[in-house]
Design an enzyme around this catalytic site. Structure first.
Site, PDB file in Angstrom:
ATOM      1  N   ILE A  62     -70.474  34.755 -33.400  1.00 20.06           N
ATOM      2  CA  ILE A  62     -69.237  33.970 -33.491  1.00 20.06           C
ATOM      3  C   ILE A  62     -69.498  32.475 -33.295  1.00 20.06           C
ATOM      4  CG2 ILE A  62     -67.617  35.796 -32.839  1.00 20.06           C
ATOM      5  CD1 ILE A  62     -67.846  34.403 -29.932  1.00 20.06           C
ATOM      6  N   PRO A  63     -70.141  31.832 -34.269  1.00 21.67           N
ATOM      7  CA  PRO A  63     -70.353  30.395 -34.118  1.00 21.67           C
ATOM      8  C   PRO A  63     -69.016  29.648 -34.030  1.00 21.67           C
ATOM      9  CG  PRO A  63     -70.867  31.090 -36.356  1.00 21.67           C
ATOM     10  CD  PRO A  63     -70.616  32.334 -35.554  1.00 21.67           C
ATOM     11  N   HIS A  64     -68.961  28.724 -33.099  1.00 22.25           N
ATOM     12  CA  HIS A  64     -67.765  27.898 -32.922  1.00 22.25           C
ATOM     13  C   HIS A  64     -68.205  26.591 -32.288  1.00 22.25           C
ATOM     14  CE1 HIS A  64     -68.376  30.344 -29.314  1.00 22.25           C
ATOM     15  NE2 HIS A  64     -67.768  29.407 -28.634  1.00 22.25           N
ATOM     16  N   GLY A  65     -67.328  25.620 -32.282  1.00 26.16           N
ATOM     17  CA  GLY A  65     -67.688  24.292 -31.794  1.00 26.16           C
ATOM     18  C   GLY A  65     -67.611  24.172 -30.287  1.00 26.16           C
TER      19      GLY A  65
END
Length: 146
Positions: A62-65
């Site tokens: 879950i790539p996120h900033g």
């Protein structure tokens, strides 16, 4: 609790060999094109993954900033990549097949994570992921439907 605000149009199938960097770039591009985030959010996704692996388990990442770049989120939403070949995600050699890019203005991502928990902990999730043929198949897994 509402289901993940996700439909089959949010899911992109990618084939071939992808690196984690390429996968994050691709999901970020999809998020930018959909008007979820500003262009600088991609770097924030790389920064976040440097801080701690965004691999959840059972083939899901879950790539996120970073929270510092939350002002780059224009609207809360998700974009998903499905890579049947899998992508080595971290130094533990975890393999991600489902990459869920998350854009959250506040703490909405916590609801998304709660909703994904079932898919991450269900024993048959990885088996089901490896049998995915259509965006609808993947949607059923992520939304906890048979």
């Amino acid at each position: 609790m509402s289901t993940i605000q996700l439909n089959s149009n949010d899911i992109t199938f990618i084939t071939g060999k992808y690196s984690k960097k390429q996968a994050i770039e691709t999901v970020a591009k999809n998020m930018i094109e959909a008007g979820l985030v500003k262009a600088d959010y991609q770097q924030a996704m790389f920064d976040r993954d440097q801080q701690i692996s965004t691999f959840l388990g059972n083939g899901i990442a879950i790539p996120h900033g970073t929270t510092e770049k939350r002002d780059s989120v224009l609207t809360t939403g998700l974009k998903v990549l499905f890579c049947p070949e899998g992508i080595v995600w971290d130094e533990d050699n975890n393999v991600a097949y489902v990459i869920i890019g998350i854009a959250a203005k506040a703490n909405e991502h916590l609801n998304v994570l709660r909703q994904l928990t079932h898919a991450v902990i269900a024993e048959d999730t990885l088996t089901r992921i490896k049998q995915v043929k259509t965006p609808e198949d993947l949607l059923a897994i992520l939304q906890n439907k048979e």
